[in-house]
Design a protein around this motif. Sequence first.
Motif, PDB file in Angstrom:
ATOM      1  N   GLY A   1      75.135  25.811  64.506  1.00  0.00           N
ATOM      2  CA  GLY A   1      75.232  24.636  63.632  1.00  0.00           C
ATOM      3  C   GLY A   1      75.616  23.365  64.380  1.00  0.00           C
ATOM      4  N   ARG A   2      75.479  22.257  63.651  1.00  0.00           N
ATOM      5  CA  ARG A   2      75.698  20.943  64.272  1.00  0.00           C
ATOM      6  C   ARG A   2      77.031  20.810  65.009  1.00  0.00           C
ATOM      7  N   ASN A   3      78.076  21.437  64.451  1.00  0.00           N
ATOM      8  CA  ASN A   3      79.395  21.242  65.045  1.00  0.00           C
ATOM      9  C   ASN A   3      79.824  22.371  65.990  1.00  0.00           C
ATOM     10  N   SER A   4      78.929  23.329  66.186  1.00  0.00           N
ATOM     11  CA  SER A   4      79.265  24.412  67.112  1.00  0.00           C
ATOM     12  C   SER A   4      79.063  23.949  68.556  1.00  0.00           C
TER      13      SER A   4
ATOM     14  N   ARG B   1      67.727  20.707  67.612  1.00  0.00           N
ATOM     15  CA  ARG B   1      68.596  21.037  66.495  1.00  0.00           C
ATOM     16  C   ARG B   1      68.157  22.364  65.916  1.00  0.00           C
ATOM     17  N   PHE B   2      69.124  23.138  65.455  1.00  0.00           N
ATOM     18  CA  PHE B   2      68.771  24.442  64.898  1.00  0.00           C
ATOM     19  C   PHE B   2      68.835  24.461  63.378  1.00  0.00           C
ATOM     20  N   VAL B   3      69.365  23.397  62.799  1.00  0.00           N
ATOM     21  CA  VAL B   3      69.466  23.381  61.344  1.00  0.00           C
ATOM     22  C   VAL B   3      68.339  22.534  60.782  1.00  0.00           C
ATOM     23  N   SER B   4      67.641  23.101  59.804  1.00  0.00           N
ATOM     24  CA  SER B   4      66.499  22.417  59.199  1.00  0.00           C
ATOM     25  C   SER B   4      65.510  21.930  60.248  1.00  0.00           C
TER      26      SER B   4
END
Lengths: 260, 377
Positions: free
Chosen positions: A111-114, A126-129
């Motif tokens: 995720g974005r904050n990982s 990016r892995f989200v969406s």
Amino acid sequence: MTTKRSFTPIFWFLALLLVIFVSYPIVLTLTGSPLRVLGDTLLDSEVLGSILFTFSSSLIATVIGLATGIPLAYILARHDFPGKSLIEGLIDLPIVIPHSAAGIALLLALGRNSILGRGFGLLGIRFVSSAPGVVAAMLFVSVPFLVDTAREGFEAVDSHLENVARTLGSSQWRVFWKVSFPLARRSILSGLILMWSRGISEFGAVVILTYHPMIAPVLLYERFQSYGLDYALPVAGIVILISMLIFLVLRALNSVREGS
Amino acid sequence: MNRSSQLKLKDINLSVGGFSLVNVNLEIQGGEYFVLLGPTGAGKTVLLEAIAGIKPVTSGTIWLGAEDVTDRPPEARGVGFVYQDFALFPHLSVEKNISFGLLNRSTKAEPRQLARVERSGRTSSQNVRARVEQISSLFRISHLLDRKPEGLSGGEKQRVAMARALITDPQILLLDEPLSTLDPEIRELIQVELRRIHQELGTTTLHITHNFEVAAALADRIGVVMEGKIVQVGPPQEIFRQPVNESLARFVGVRNIFRGHHTIDREGGGHLQLDGLRLASISNLEGAARASIRPEDILLSRKSLVSSARNNFQGRVIQISDRGSFCYVTVRVTIPEQGGRSLDLIALVTQSSVQELGLELDQEIYAAFKASALHVF
């Protein structure tokens, strides 16, 4: 005597029950929409786009699986080391955990904050969406099938063959490409097909990480949720049809190669 | 055409799985046919794999020719390896199996090969083909080149595996029980074949086996491995006649082994010529040969007997070794024309025979055995 005679008919009966259970819904789905509607659905750019996106994402996941899973399979087949059974268990874990749970785990890790999410973010990934999220989810849930199958293939290659090849002047790399890989090729190929198809059919992990852009199973789900069965049915028919066609062709290719 | 090299093992220690070898020291001369003999499970295969570089040694050094190869990977050692199961590449034709070592070298070619490559510009495909044909005709397998290994007989597989190992012109040929999976009839044929090939190419050979007849038939010298140690090294005769310990004696059995020249006379009778002495046999081999007689096949008598035994010699008892219910009696037969040369025959007799014959040292005695008891190989 009677038990002996009735064995085969009873087995046939039970087996056919299962065959009917599996094939009946598929046949219904394929025949559920008029041909014209199926044709229109196929030309629906959203449907076609999501199908292509699904197949290509799974293909990319499979290629990544090939590059990393083959070395892992080979190491597991050839070496004994402390912690080996732990790694074996870990790599098979995605098969047994619910895939929505896998999606949550991936969201946490990527995720974005990982840490990983931020690291890849610097590279613009990016892995989200996003498409990389789809690939990551597919890779996670489908790579055990490749590793397990390839590993069985490597285990079946007699290590004496590799040893002899070494004494004949070949390096480990060369032995791998000239002896181990060709002899395990059949297993590796089935592992790849298995992995690819498992990736295509994935829904749970993908939908948590990436709803949009939509893969075919998500699109199907959305149409069913928003518009009902009538609109979902032709999409389901098309997805099943295309999947069947591709795997028939792949299996035929595989057996032709074996024959030659 | 060969570079048969000396092999020297110095203080080799290794342990793999359940096996361990302790302080192995061994020197095999260039061109020698050396057989490592030991019961199954004595760690022989592990030693062979260590020499090939497949298994690491815990300590010690391995010298091949003038070089210390202990830390070299298998591909840089120049050894030929033939496994018990032959390990032919199942996906390649016989021809591709044999040429594998020429076409798939990853390391720099060894000096000899380099010279050959330079002379011809490259290891061209014609060059490879010519060498495959050459070695195939040496092994009489030219007709098999297009076949896959799958359908070959055990003897054919064995020849292909040997050809594949020898085409690279190795410094030493390592054979891991190459005869043990073959049918007995084929085994003798292949045994003769192995000796012929060794005479022709002269490659230093280290052959391991648990079969003492194979060892006796082929070896220039034998080394005996028991419980991870080399307990005795010497020519076959010595090993069989003077085993260093009881368990070795029991393992090899005591037998009479001779080396000579076998001829066939005009009537078709076979004779083994042993410097001056002629032993009748029923073999139809010709040329250099070895022969053995089991001690229990030798009949001792106080007077020369008229019997169906074609071999009848007068000698002197030089040793009686008591083994409980029976004795091994060594009879020295002196060869009249050869001024002092002699032949020792070991006979197995029961204690009661010893009593009845009144056997004692230095006594004159007759030893007889049938031509059919002489096993020529």
